[in-house]
Design an enzyme around this catalytic site. Sequence first.
Site, PDB file in Angstrom:
ATOM      1  N   CYS A 156       0.798  -1.229   0.000  1.00  0.00           N
ATOM      2  CA  CYS A 156       0.000   0.000   0.000  1.00  0.00           C
ATOM      3  C   CYS A 156       0.834   1.284   0.000  1.00  0.00           C
ATOM      4  O   CYS A 156       0.431   2.290  -0.584  1.00  0.00           O
ATOM      5  CB  CYS A 156      -0.986   0.005   1.167  1.00  0.00           C
TER       6      CYS A 156
ATOM      7  N   ARG B  33       6.872 -11.640   5.114  1.00  0.00           N
ATOM      8  CA  ARG B  33       6.362 -11.494   6.481  1.00  0.00           C
ATOM      9  C   ARG B  33       7.001 -12.562   7.368  1.00  0.00           C
ATOM     10  O   ARG B  33       7.179 -13.695   6.943  1.00  0.00           O
ATOM     11  CB  ARG B  33       4.834 -11.626   6.513  1.00  0.00           C
TER      12      ARG B  33
ATOM     13  N   HIS C 297      -8.225  -1.221   0.194  1.00  0.00           N
ATOM     14  CA  HIS C 297      -7.204  -2.252  -0.022  1.00  0.00           C
ATOM     15  C   HIS C 297      -7.959  -3.539  -0.389  1.00  0.00           C
ATOM     16  O   HIS C 297      -8.928  -3.884   0.285  1.00  0.00           O
ATOM     17  CB  HIS C 297      -6.398  -2.545   1.243  1.00  0.00           C
TER      18      HIS C 297
ATOM     19  N   ASP D  13      -2.466  -7.661  -5.321  1.00  0.00           N
ATOM     20  CA  ASP D  13      -2.829  -6.545  -4.441  1.00  0.00           C
ATOM     21  C   ASP D  13      -3.274  -5.332  -5.258  1.00  0.00           C
ATOM     22  O   ASP D  13      -2.668  -5.019  -6.291  1.00  0.00           O
ATOM     23  CB  ASP D  13      -1.610  -6.166  -3.598  1.00  0.00           C
TER      24      ASP D  13
ATOM     25  N   GLN E 182       1.142 -11.196  -3.727  1.00  0.00           N
ATOM     26  CA  GLN E 182      -0.288 -10.897  -3.606  1.00  0.00           C
ATOM     27  C   GLN E 182      -0.809 -10.251  -4.887  1.00  0.00           C
ATOM     28  O   GLN E 182      -0.098  -9.467  -5.524  1.00  0.00           O
ATOM     29  CB  GLN E 182      -0.538  -9.922  -2.458  1.00  0.00           C
TER      30      GLN E 182
ATOM     31  N   LYS F 114     -12.707  -4.902   7.470  1.00  0.00           N
ATOM     32  CA  LYS F 114     -12.512  -5.618   6.216  1.00  0.00           C
ATOM     33  C   LYS F 114     -13.600  -6.662   6.006  1.00  0.00           C
ATOM     34  O   LYS F 114     -14.235  -7.125   6.949  1.00  0.00           O
ATOM     35  CB  LYS F 114     -11.146  -6.301   6.188  1.00  0.00           C
TER      36      LYS F 114
ATOM     37  N   HIS G 256      -5.102  -1.176  -4.751  1.00  0.00           N
ATOM     38  CA  HIS G 256      -5.600  -0.110  -3.889  1.00  0.00           C
ATOM     39  C   HIS G 256      -6.403   0.857  -4.738  1.00  0.00           C
ATOM     40  O   HIS G 256      -5.925   1.338  -5.774  1.00  0.00           O
ATOM     41  CB  HIS G 256      -4.440   0.603  -3.193  1.00  0.00           C
TER      42      HIS G 256
END
Length: 636
Positions: free
Chosen positions: A335, A364, A511, A384, A382, A465, A386
């Site tokens: 992000c 992670r 997100h 991912d 991911q 979320k 945004h």
Amino acid sequence: MSDTKVTLPDGTERTLQEGATVYDLAASIGAGLAKAAIAGKINGDLVDLVTVLPDGAKVEIITEKSAEALEIIRHSTSHLMAQAVKSLFPEAKVTIGPAIETGFYYDFDVDHPFTPEDLEKIEKKMSELAKANLKIERQVLTGADAIKLFRDMGEIYKVELIEDLSADTVSLYRQGDFVDLCRGPHLPSTSHIKAFKLTSIAGAYWRGDEKRKMLQRVYGTAFADKKELDAYLARLEEAKRRDHRKLGKELDLFSFSDEVGAGLVIWHPKGAMLRTILEDFERKEHFRRGYDIVVGPQILKTELWQRSGHYDNYRENMYFTEVDEQGYGIKPMNCLAHMMIYKSQLRSYRDLPLRYFELGTVHRHERAGVLHGLLRVRGFTQDDAHILCTPEQLDGEIKGVLSFVKDVMGIFGFEYEMELSTRPEKSIGSDEDWERATKALLGALQDSGRPFEINEGDGAFYGPKIDIKLRDALDRRWQCATIQCDFTLPERFDLTYIGADGEKKRPVMVHRVILGAIERFIGVLIEHFAGSFPLWLAPVQAIVLTVTDNQVSYANEIYTALRAAGIRVQQDFRNEKLGFKIREAQLQKIPYMLIIGDKEVESGMVTPRFRDGNNLDSMKPAELIEFIEKEVKSFH
């Protein structure tokens, strides 16, 4: 003596003598119900059968057919297992033993690890104790008395738990010579435990802390009857057959190496091809829906992670390094770079929404004990994205993501469930922003018309979320897609746009991931399809096999034509028996085998054989290419 009045689930009232219990209520309704009763529910709280009924309460009788029964059965079975362990291994110290989604477990501190033979002995002892019909009784002690009791027994872990509770009183449960610290409720006696199986042994740190002692965790499961247990065990065997770690090795998709590091995936050619197919699919689907593809760096300055709140709220999951005396955080999510792209120029309300998509590789720090093949790794990618939009656009953007999820899960053939996770204890941002974000997600879920659950306190630290859990072929749940609504990070990074009135305003950030971690999703796909991927996903779609060396020239022509057409094809021209080569191709779960013999060479045709052994009609190579292309398109 005064009467006690209670209300049943159907709204009818019953009057009993003061001091009557849940069991007395069941008996007053009928002997059959009294026999079937295992617990009760008073004003929504689960209680033991011997609990005294308060006047005016709403009461429900819990039987083995009730939704709540399975957890009670499994929790009581975990106590039965602990009693059996203490009987067989008196030196063992007991810790905790909860019911879980698939059964139960109990952690023990023992001098020597349990063996499979030990599990058999424990199971046998459990059966003896169950048949003994030991009464399960609740007892309430002061915290001090409970500490003394367990300290005298040498149960140091129970003492620690009680001391941490700092409660005036605690409840214990006794059955025979065994006593355990527990809130309950439990079955009335051990004879109600009829169908159970101990399934595996694992290591587990006390309270999940790697610095504390390693314990022995024994997993098991229990059901109301043997038929349900047998069905579950059959599913368990099927799950073992489908285990992605086993199939990943057999299909030569990926590997792990201690020399490389725990939780870091090494992708082999076929696995890398599978990844590439998924990633290409993702890019196409995102581009079609108005997303811009972006790429952020792997490391960003520590100050940026401090500004975002990750350093204070997520630091234990991150890796840090230093370059030229400057601290950097290796990104655990994407992000921050996406917000920097947004900040790179002045934005107008006419520019919004902006949708930034990245197949971003993140790292992670997962504890060693939770790493599990592709399903739990330390380095992963991911899908991912945004979305930065105006508050007025937020509802439409959330619904757009929900629609995206629906379409993609349909392509892969997954049913799914949804839940709304609300503000956790450790969080950033104002109450007002959290309320606005939660309302936005809740409204979109309600408008979707699909059922969903509320998961209190499990949101991200910066916003609530929607978690989407898909169901695989064995009806297991897997967390994949997530939609998070965030008013906080745009505030922290001073993201703005110029509104229609010429004033600076604050955008909202969504997100979201659709498949989630590519590694995890591939692990789920392997188990869902048992390695037999649909044609469009298969890393190898066809293999050309020769009967003898006489057909190599023509077989090579077929191979070259298929590859030129973009079909993922392999060749096996080895001087081996045809049956051996067919068997190998079947074990590799390749969708189509093209067996080239003298007849095919003479006719200029091919006869495709599907991996299940069925043959298609003979066709020209060009017709085969058209056939495969058409089948691929029918999948997505």
